[in-house]
Scaffold this motif. Structure first.
Motif, mmCIF file in Angstrom:
data_model
loop_
_atom_site.group_PDB
_atom_site.id
_atom_site.type_symbol
_atom_site.label_atom_id
_atom_site.label_comp_id
_atom_site.label_asym_id
_atom_site.label_seq_id
_atom_site.Cartn_x
_atom_site.Cartn_y
_atom_site.Cartn_z
ATOM 1 N N GLY A 1 0.788 -1.227 0.000
ATOM 2 C CA GLY A 1 0.000 0.000 0.000
ATOM 3 C C GLY A 1 0.818 1.273 0.000
ATOM 4 O O GLY A 1 0.240 2.366 0.012
ATOM 5 N N SER A 2 2.125 1.165 -0.035
ATOM 6 C CA SER A 2 2.979 2.360 -0.048
ATOM 7 C C SER A 2 3.218 2.837 -1.474
ATOM 8 O O SER A 2 3.266 2.020 -2.407
ATOM 9 C CB SER A 2 4.331 2.058 0.612
ATOM 10 O OG SER A 2 4.157 1.669 1.955
ATOM 11 N N ALA B 1 -13.128 2.061 -7.966
ATOM 12 C CA ALA B 1 -12.533 2.870 -6.911
ATOM 13 C C ALA B 1 -13.399 2.779 -5.669
ATOM 14 O O ALA B 1 -14.616 2.548 -5.757
ATOM 15 C CB ALA B 1 -12.399 4.331 -7.351
ATOM 16 N N ALA B 2 -12.780 2.959 -4.514
ATOM 17 C CA ALA B 2 -13.508 2.857 -3.249
ATOM 18 C C ALA B 2 -12.812 3.677 -2.178
ATOM 19 O O ALA B 2 -11.613 3.963 -2.262
ATOM 20 C CB ALA B 2 -13.607 1.400 -2.801
ATOM 21 N N THR B 3 -13.584 4.033 -1.158
ATOM 22 C CA THR B 3 -13.039 4.714 0.015
ATOM 23 C C THR B 3 -13.163 3.841 1.258
ATOM 24 O O THR B 3 -12.913 4.295 2.363
ATOM 25 C CB THR B 3 -13.750 6.056 0.247
ATOM 26 O OG1 THR B 3 -15.175 5.833 0.280
ATOM 27 C CG2 THR B 3 -13.415 7.039 -0.864
ATOM 28 N N PHE C 1 -6.460 -1.003 0.203
ATOM 29 C CA PHE C 1 -5.768 0.244 0.536
ATOM 30 C C PHE C 1 -6.702 1.445 0.602
ATOM 31 O O PHE C 1 -6.252 2.589 0.690
ATOM 32 C CB PHE C 1 -4.643 0.503 -0.473
ATOM 33 C CG PHE C 1 -3.725 -0.672 -0.645
ATOM 34 C CD1 PHE C 1 -3.225 -1.349 0.462
ATOM 35 C CD2 PHE C 1 -3.383 -1.126 -1.904
ATOM 36 C CE1 PHE C 1 -2.387 -2.452 0.309
ATOM 37 C CE2 PHE C 1 -2.547 -2.225 -2.070
ATOM 38 C CZ PHE C 1 -2.057 -2.891 -0.962
ATOM 39 N N ALA C 2 -8.003 1.192 0.548
ATOM 40 C CA ALA C 2 -8.953 2.286 0.741
ATOM 41 C C ALA C 2 -8.890 2.754 2.185
ATOM 42 O O ALA C 2 -8.599 1.990 3.098
ATOM 43 C CB ALA C 2 -10.367 1.814 0.395
ATOM 44 N N HIS C 3 -9.163 4.021 2.393
ATOM 45 C CA HIS C 3 -9.197 4.645 3.726
ATOM 46 C C HIS C 3 -7.810 4.766 4.356
ATOM 47 O O HIS C 3 -7.677 5.054 5.537
ATOM 48 C CB HIS C 3 -10.130 3.878 4.668
ATOM 49 C CG HIS C 3 -10.541 4.672 5.880
ATOM 50 N ND1 HIS C 3 -11.343 5.791 5.792
ATOM 51 C CD2 HIS C 3 -10.261 4.515 7.199
ATOM 52 C CE1 HIS C 3 -11.531 6.288 7.007
ATOM 53 N NE2 HIS C 3 -10.889 5.535 7.861
ATOM 54 N N ASP D 1 -2.792 -0.873 -8.556
ATOM 55 C CA ASP D 1 -3.421 -0.115 -7.472
ATOM 56 C C ASP D 1 -2.865 1.300 -7.416
ATOM 57 O O ASP D 1 -1.656 1.524 -7.577
ATOM 58 C CB ASP D 1 -3.178 -0.814 -6.135
ATOM 59 C CG ASP D 1 -3.882 -2.162 -6.049
ATOM 60 O OD1 ASP D 1 -5.080 -2.216 -6.376
ATOM 61 O OD2 ASP D 1 -3.236 -3.151 -5.654
ATOM 62 N N PHE D 2 -3.766 2.261 -7.134
ATOM 63 C CA PHE D 2 -3.391 3.674 -7.070
ATOM 64 C C PHE D 2 -4.181 4.357 -5.962
ATOM 65 O O PHE D 2 -5.281 3.925 -5.597
ATOM 66 C CB PHE D 2 -3.709 4.384 -8.393
ATOM 67 C CG PHE D 2 -3.094 3.764 -9.614
ATOM 68 C CD1 PHE D 2 -1.882 4.226 -10.108
ATOM 69 C CD2 PHE D 2 -3.736 2.727 -10.272
ATOM 70 C CE1 PHE D 2 -1.319 3.655 -11.240
ATOM 71 C CE2 PHE D 2 -3.186 2.153 -11.402
ATOM 72 C CZ PHE D 2 -1.979 2.613 -11.891
ATOM 73 N N HIS D 3 -3.632 5.445 -5.451
ATOM 74 C CA HIS D 3 -4.389 6.424 -4.683
ATOM 75 C C HIS D 3 -4.559 7.649 -5.575
ATOM 76 O O HIS D 3 -3.576 8.151 -6.145
ATOM 77 C CB HIS D 3 -3.658 6.818 -3.392
ATOM 78 C CG HIS D 3 -3.899 5.866 -2.270
ATOM 79 N ND1 HIS D 3 -2.962 5.632 -1.278
ATOM 80 C CD2 HIS D 3 -4.964 5.085 -1.963
ATOM 81 C CE1 HIS D 3 -3.449 4.746 -0.419
ATOM 82 N NE2 HIS D 3 -4.653 4.400 -0.823
#
Length: 363
Positions: free
Chosen positions: A238-239, A261-263, A276-278, A315-317
């Protein structure tokens, strides 16, 4: 609005009655939810005064209930009926507190989530009690007594004017349709308990969605474009890895089976689709899938638990992205089918909501 009717004239009248000063907790129930039955309503009436217990019979009821909650100034609202019920009421509250609305400037209440839905992704996220025994009642009693110190401040995804914890295009939309098919066609009689919960989701993936894509192409040409802020590619822990992705640049171009996508991490039944949401305030976890159906089937338990990171999962933020597929793909918003689209914009909603966390974690 995913709130449906149940014949309950007494509770309908309760929404319009006056109450004493300083109401503490309102409980808003979706009458159409399978687990919201007469027994649940009666049990809750033993711990919540009748004037604070609301049963939605229609979208109009939901609108009136939201007005009553804002007028009375409840500091805390429980929703019961699943992720769709929560989404429906939160969107209604936000519509009514917009700048030009009657309740402009009114603060949103904090929200508690009762585990009375189907997938219960949000209920899992906030560690709500299981509906068996008196777990639901205990959650409400703890809130009434001030015994729930934990709060999660959650962002939401904005899509097509709606705020939702998660949304996506592609295979996940088909999965939801397949689960509905399994539940309605196979989840009856002796198989009802096995095929209407997590077993139904697992069976839909293993015996319907994946087999379909073993013989049909899942991959469609797609581009995912970053919005107005920097985005970050994520590693298996998640980094962030590599350089930030600049506004307007492509997160991805190529063939995909899904983009969402999700939070919050969960789809439902503990399916940790977005692990890795939230983790980064003000950003959503964008997940792009580029894996073969046979690999999904072979690694389904790891995927379910959020522990599978093959090369084909990206995966992305990000704060906002635009997803464009070469042909229309099934869209799901908050776990509900929303037709087919070849382009959709997903972004972080400007508002946040505060959720009670029953394990006391403060984020």
């Amino acid at each position: 609005m995913l709130v449906q009717p149940l014949r309950s004239p007494d509770l309908r009248q309760a929404a319009a009655t006056s109450v004493a000063a300083e109401p503490k907790v309102a409980v808003l129930l979706n009458a159409n939810a399978r687990k919201v039955d007469a027994r649940v309503v009666k049990s809750l009436s033993h711990v919540v005064p009748e004037e604070d217990l609301f049963l939605s019979r229609s979208p109009l009821d939901a609108r009136r209930i939201a007005q009553t909650v804002l007028e009375r100034g409840y500091p805390l609202v429980f929703t019961g009926g699943g992720d769709g019920t929560f989404m429906g009421f939160v969107n209604e509250f936000l519509r009514q507190t917009e700048t030009r609305g009657r309740f402009a400037g009114h603060p949103l209440p904090r929200f508690g989530v009762l585990k009375l839905g189907t997938g219960n992704g949000l209920a899992n996220f906030v560690n709500a009690s299981n509906p068996g025994g008196d777990g639901i009642l205990q959650d409400v009693v703890r809130a009434l007594s001030g015994d729930v110190a934990g709060l999660r401040r959650m962002n939401m995804v904005m899509v097509d004017g709606q705020r939702t914890p998660f949304a996506g295009l592609g295979v996940d939309g088909k999965l939801l349709n397949d689960y509905i098919w399994v539940k309605e066609n196979l989840g009856k009689g002796v198989f009802k308990k096995v095929l209407t919960g997590s077993g139904g989701y697992f069976s839909a993936v293993a015996f319907k969605t994946v087999p379909h894509y073993l013989t049909n192409s899942t991959w469609v040409e797609c581009e995912v474009i970053n919005g107005s802020s920097e985005a970050y590619r994520l590693g298996p822990d998640g980094s962030p890895v590599g350089e930030p992705i600049a506004p307007g640049e492509a997160l991805f171009r190529g063939e995909l089976m899904m983009a969402g996508a999700a939070t919050m991490p969960f789809y439902g039944y503990g399916f940790r689709m977005f692990p890795f949401a939230h983790q980064r305030r003000g950003m959503m976890h964008v997940r792009l899938g580029q894996v073969h159906a046979a690999n999904v089937l072979a690694n389904l338990p790891k995927l379910w638990n959020g522990r599978w990171f093959p090369e084909g999962i990206h995966d992305f933020h990000a704060k906002d992205v635009t997803i464009r597929f070469a042909r229309p793909m099934p869209l799901q918003i908050g776990g509900d089918a929303a037709g087919y689209r070849d382009e959709v914009k997903l972004s972080i909603a400007p508002e946040t909501v505060d959720l009670l966390d029953f394990h006391g974690a403060v984020n």
